[in-house]
Motif scaffolding. Structure first.
Motif, short mmCIF file in Angstrom:
data_model
loop_
_atom_site.label_atom_id
_atom_site.label_comp_id
_atom_site.label_asym_id
_atom_site.label_seq_id
_atom_site.Cartn_x
_atom_site.Cartn_y
_atom_site.Cartn_z
N VAL A 1 1.00 -0.77 -0.17
CA VAL A 1 -0.46 0.22 -0.07
C VAL A 1 0.54 1.49 -0.01
N SER A 2 0.72 2.55 -0.75
CA SER A 2 1.57 3.47 -1.05
C SER A 2 0.71 4.72 -0.85
N TRP A 3 1.22 5.46 -0.20
CA TRP A 3 0.96 7.15 0.13
C TRP A 3 1.66 7.70 -0.29
N SER A 4 3.16 7.53 -0.54
CA SER A 4 3.80 8.72 -1.14
C SER A 4 5.11 7.57 -2.24
N GLY A 5 4.11 6.50 -2.67
CA GLY A 5 5.18 6.18 -3.76
C GLY A 5 6.31 4.27 -2.94
N ILE A 6 6.16 3.51 -4.08
CA ILE A 6 6.55 2.19 -3.45
C ILE A 6 7.25 1.92 -4.75
N ARG A 7 8.88 1.17 -4.80
CA ARG A 7 9.59 1.16 -5.76
C ARG A 7 10.72 -0.58 -4.92
N ILE A 8 10.04 -1.50 -6.38
CA ILE A 8 10.70 -2.68 -5.57
C ILE A 8 11.93 -2.68 -6.84
N LEU B 1 3.23 -4.38 3.44
CA LEU B 1 4.83 -3.26 2.95
C LEU B 1 3.82 -1.72 3.01
N SER B 2 3.61 -1.13 4.24
CA SER B 2 3.10 0.23 4.10
C SER B 2 3.34 1.48 4.43
N ALA B 3 3.64 2.01 3.46
CA ALA B 3 3.65 3.85 3.68
C ALA B 3 2.84 4.42 3.74
N GLY B 4 2.28 5.09 4.80
CA GLY B 4 2.02 6.37 5.63
C GLY B 4 1.35 5.72 7.04
N ILE C 1 8.32 4.03 -0.23
CA ILE C 1 9.20 2.72 0.63
C ILE C 1 9.74 2.36 -0.62
N VAL C 2 11.07 2.27 -0.07
CA VAL C 2 12.29 1.31 -2.11
C VAL C 2 13.20 0.37 -1.51
N GLY D 1 8.77 5.01 4.84
CA GLY D 1 9.88 5.28 5.00
C GLY D 1 11.00 4.71 4.72
N VAL D 2 11.25 3.03 4.93
CA VAL D 2 12.33 2.42 4.85
C VAL D 2 12.91 2.38 3.01
#
Length: 245
Positions: free
Chosen positions: A147-154, A166-169, A191-192, A208-209
């Motif tokens: 789940v993305s709030w400000s972006g996720i890149r794998i 994976l929880s950004a927010g 999350i990156v 933010g990880v």
């Protein structure tokens, strides 16, 4: 903070939206009526269609709803795609049964699944806000949630086992007189996960990880801070045990 007009709560509580408009905003966005009708018809008829014939029919019909779609797409039964016009799929993408892919909050780049991505059954990949990119040959295990709030890149080649989250927010909680859901949501950053990481079963990765290239996170860990490249980490919060050299 996620813009209110994109939240499910914000859409459903808007008195100026009709029921039809609310449903359309949640599922497909600004598609014209004819394309919306085609999408609804395909989802209703082909989504639950079983067996090899169902896979072939979805392979033929579903790509026309995406922004881009390569060859060799495999979509299992009962999969849901929300805002498919914001999704770009590479070659040989496989999406297993009962999966939700939601690009509602994605920005200009959208939600990107690159070549040879595999998303196993019962998983959720959802952009509440910010782009999501799964690199080449990424595998997302069954029953996992991204789940993305400000972006996720794998990054390319990453392996994420089953039951990961994976929880950004985050939510503000400073005002005890308000419900948590009524307070502002925010994110400290995307999350990156860099290339060739291995995330073991039931790992939680928080807002933010950044996990460096080639790192391994042991089963059941909670990652709340950055992990350097080529590290093995475990625990709650996850700590580096040794470096792979």
């Amino acid at each position: 903070m996620e813009p209110n007009h994109r939240t499910i709560r914000g859409i459903l509580s808007d008195p100026d939206r009709s029921s039809y408009r609310k449903y359309k905003d949640l599922t497909v966005g600004d598609l014209g009526f004819s394309r919306f009708l085609a999408y609804e018809t395909a989802s209703a008829l082909l989504g639950p269609f079983p067996g090899a014939l169902g896979i072939v029919l979805r392979q033929k019909i579903y790509p026309r709803f995406f922004r881009n779609c390569g060859k060799g797409l495999v979509v299992g039964k009962n999969c849901t795609f929300r805002h498919p016009s914001r999704m770009s799929l590479g070659d040989n993408v496989t999406i297993d049964d009962n999966t939700l892919i939601d690009a509602r909050g994605a920005g200009g780049k959208g939600l990107v699944l690159m070549d040879d991505v595999i998303i196993n059954r019962n998983s959720i990949v959802q952009s509440k806000s910010g782009d999501i990119e799964l690199g080449k040959s990424v595998s997302l295990g069954a029953n996992s949630v991204v789940v993305s709030w400000s972006g996720i890149r794998i990054g390319d080649g990453a392996r994420i086992a089953g039951g990961c989250y994976l929880s950004a927010g985050r939510f503000e909680f400073d005002d005890p007189t308000k419900n948590i859901a009524e307070q502002d949501g925010y994110s400290t950053g995307p999350i990156v996960l860099d290339e060739n990481v291995w995330i073991a079963t039931r790992v939680t990765i928080l807002d933010g990880v950044h996990i460096g290239r080639g790192s391994i996170i042991a089963a059941g860990s909670v990652v709340s801070g950055d992990i350097p490249p080529l590290s093995l980490a475990h625990g709650n919060p996850a700590k580096v045990v040794f470096t792979r050299r």
